[in-house]
Motif scaffolding. Structure first.
Motif, PDB file in Angstrom:
ATOM      1  N   ILE A   1       0.862  -1.179   0.000  1.00 41.08           N
ATOM      2  CA  ILE A   1       0.000   0.000   0.000  1.00 41.08           C
ATOM      3  C   ILE A   1       0.902   1.233   0.000  1.00 41.08           C
ATOM      4  N   PRO A   2       0.570   2.263  -0.778  1.00 37.14           N
ATOM      5  CA  PRO A   2       1.410   3.464  -0.813  1.00 37.14           C
ATOM      6  C   PRO A   2       1.577   4.087   0.571  1.00 37.14           C
ATOM      7  N   LEU A   3       2.786   4.554   0.847  1.00 35.71           N
ATOM      8  CA  LEU A   3       3.065   5.192   2.135  1.00 35.71           C
ATOM      9  C   LEU A   3       2.130   6.365   2.386  1.00 35.71           C
ATOM     10  N   GLN A   4       1.840   7.140   1.332  1.00 39.29           N
ATOM     11  CA  GLN A   4       0.978   8.301   1.491  1.00 39.29           C
ATOM     12  C   GLN A   4      -0.400   7.912   2.014  1.00 39.29           C
ATOM     13  N   HIS A   5      -0.911   6.772   1.569  1.00 41.14           N
ATOM     14  CA  HIS A   5      -2.218   6.318   2.040  1.00 41.14           C
ATOM     15  C   HIS A   5      -2.135   5.897   3.506  1.00 41.14           C
ATOM     16  N   CYS A   6      -1.034   5.252   3.867  1.00 45.67           N
ATOM     17  CA  CYS A   6      -0.829   4.880   5.276  1.00 45.67           C
ATOM     18  C   CYS A   6      -0.768   6.124   6.150  1.00 45.67           C
ATOM     19  N   LEU A   7      -0.030   7.134   5.695  1.00 45.63           N
ATOM     20  CA  LEU A   7       0.118   8.359   6.465  1.00 45.63           C
ATOM     21  C   LEU A   7      -1.217   9.072   6.632  1.00 45.63           C
ATOM     22  N   GLN A   8      -2.040   9.059   5.572  1.00 50.06           N
ATOM     23  CA  GLN A   8      -3.332   9.721   5.673  1.00 50.06           C
ATOM     24  C   GLN A   8      -4.233   9.002   6.668  1.00 50.06           C
ATOM     25  N   ALA A   9      -4.120   7.667   6.728  1.00 48.57           N
ATOM     26  CA  ALA A   9      -4.877   6.909   7.724  1.00 48.57           C
ATOM     27  C   ALA A   9      -4.381   7.252   9.135  1.00 48.57           C
ATOM     28  N   ILE A  10      -3.056   7.323   9.286  1.00 47.74           N
ATOM     29  CA  ILE A  10      -2.475   7.699  10.573  1.00 47.74           C
ATOM     30  C   ILE A  10      -2.867   9.130  10.931  1.00 47.74           C
ATOM     31  N   ASN A  11      -3.012   9.959   9.909  1.00 48.74           N
ATOM     32  CA  ASN A  11      -3.366  11.361  10.106  1.00 48.74           C
ATOM     33  C   ASN A  11      -4.674  11.507  10.873  1.00 48.74           C
ATOM     34  N   THR A  12      -5.624  10.629  10.556  1.00 51.30           N
ATOM     35  CA  THR A  12      -6.906  10.669  11.254  1.00 51.30           C
ATOM     36  C   THR A  12      -6.707  10.433  12.745  1.00 51.30           C
ATOM     37  N   PHE A  13      -5.849   9.468  13.077  1.00 55.72           N
ATOM     38  CA  PHE A  13      -5.555   9.174  14.475  1.00 55.72           C
ATOM     39  C   PHE A  13      -4.846  10.354  15.134  1.00 55.72           C
ATOM     40  N   ILE A  14      -3.875  10.953  14.418  1.00 64.73           N
ATOM     41  CA  ILE A  14      -3.151  12.107  14.969  1.00 64.73           C
ATOM     42  C   ILE A  14      -4.105  13.263  15.228  1.00 64.73           C
ATOM     43  N   MET A  15      -5.041  13.465  14.284  1.00 66.62           N
ATOM     44  CA  MET A  15      -6.002  14.552  14.434  1.00 66.62           C
ATOM     45  C   MET A  15      -6.847  14.368  15.690  1.00 66.62           C
ATOM     46  N   ILE A  16      -7.255  13.112  15.956  1.00 65.59           N
ATOM     47  CA  ILE A  16      -8.026  12.826  17.163  1.00 65.59           C
ATOM     48  C   ILE A  16      -7.184  13.117  18.403  1.00 65.59           C
ATOM     49  N   VAL A  17      -5.942  12.634  18.395  1.00 67.85           N
ATOM     50  CA  VAL A  17      -5.045  12.824  19.532  1.00 67.85           C
ATOM     51  C   VAL A  17      -4.760  14.312  19.759  1.00 67.85           C
ATOM     52  N   SER A  18      -4.672  15.091  18.667  1.00 62.49           N
ATOM     53  CA  SER A  18      -4.367  16.512  18.802  1.00 62.49           C
ATOM     54  C   SER A  18      -5.504  17.285  19.463  1.00 62.49           C
TER      55      SER A  18
END
Length: 266
Positions: free
Chosen positions: A170-187
């Motif tokens: 899976i492209p790294l960018q797609h992984c990062l965008q998925a992680i981004n959702t988690f980071i946004m919640i944590v922020s």
């Protein structure tokens, strides 16, 4: 039009067709109306992003205090904005669907410097963290980040109950965008928990958070209309809207309540 639209060729083609029908035949089919509305709302949010967090910046400057404001929230938001910008850049998404992230990023940088100053955070630790963030952003926009893929196991179970596992990528960018959702919640959570704990929201701007809520709701609509296949983006905007609503509710509930003594500068 294609340069402004960005995104998939079908999306650009449909925008061109709708514009042609409007200019030549003064006709606007139903799907064209929603597409035009999405574009207008998208650019409104993007233009609003220019001053999205200015009320928050001015409030801290006027009060000469960052008490009750969580620096970790804005630092994590800087990471969220950087990943969002790079992801949309690499998939050639319409700028109207994410352009405000650039302006919000700049304002978040101002905010973290303000909070560092008023909360007397060590410049050495702050500067080191900021340098790491700059390196992270440079990596996100690199060709390496664009082309890199991550191997992930994928297993299918047949009707007979036999599992068949293989390794897919899976492209790294797609992984990062998925992680981004988690980071946004944590922020968002540190600010929400801090508000619950201290009941101190005097340095939080209802205008900034209200605009944040409105922008997230609009982004749910524009993403559904123009990037319907990007479910990760859609989920992130839905969750962002929900968390912003909680903060707005806290500001309304605690806004007229004086924090206990000793809590004001925490």
């Amino acid at each position: 039009l294609e340069a402004m639209a960005g995104g998939s060729s079908s999306s650009r083609q449909r925008l061109a067709e709708c514009t042609s029908m409007l200019l030549e035949h003064f006709a606007v089919p139903g799907d064209c109306a929603t597409l035009f509305l999405s574009k207008v709302l998208g650019y409104c949010v993007m233009l609003g992003g220019i001053a999205f967090k200015v009320p928050q910046i001015l409030k801290i400057h006027r009060n000469k205090s960052a008490g009750g404001v969580s620096i970790s929230q804005f630092a994590l938001e800087m990471c969220v904005s950087a990943i969002t910008l790079s992801f949309n850049y690499h998939i050639a998404a319409p700028f109207s669907t994410y352009g405000e992230s650039f302006f919000i990023l700049l304002q978040n940088i101002v905010l973290v410097f303000q909070i560092r100053y008023y909360q007397n955070i060590s410049f050495a630790s702050f500067g080191g963290a900021f340098a790491v963030w700059i390196g992270f952003v440079a990596f996100l926009y690199s060709d390496t980040a664009r082309d890199l893929t991550i191997p992930l196991p994928k297993c299918d179970v047949s009707a007979q109950g036999v599992s068949n596992c293989a390794v897919s990528t899976i492209p790294l960018q797609h992984c990062l965008q998925a992680i981004n959702t988690f980071i946004m919640i944590v922020s968002r959570l540190p600010q929400i928990f801090q508000n619950f704990r201290t009941k101190n929201v005097e340095n939080l701007s209802i205008i900034t958070w209200g605009l944040n809520l409105a922008g997230s709701v609009i982004r749910v609509f524009t993403t559904m209309r123009e990037l319907a296949d990007q479910l990760i983006l859609l989920a992130s905007f839905v969750i962002s809207a929900a968390l912003c609503f909680i903060v707005v509710l806290q500001i309304l509930l605690y806004g007229k309540t004086k924090p206990p003594k000793g809590m004001k500068q925490q």
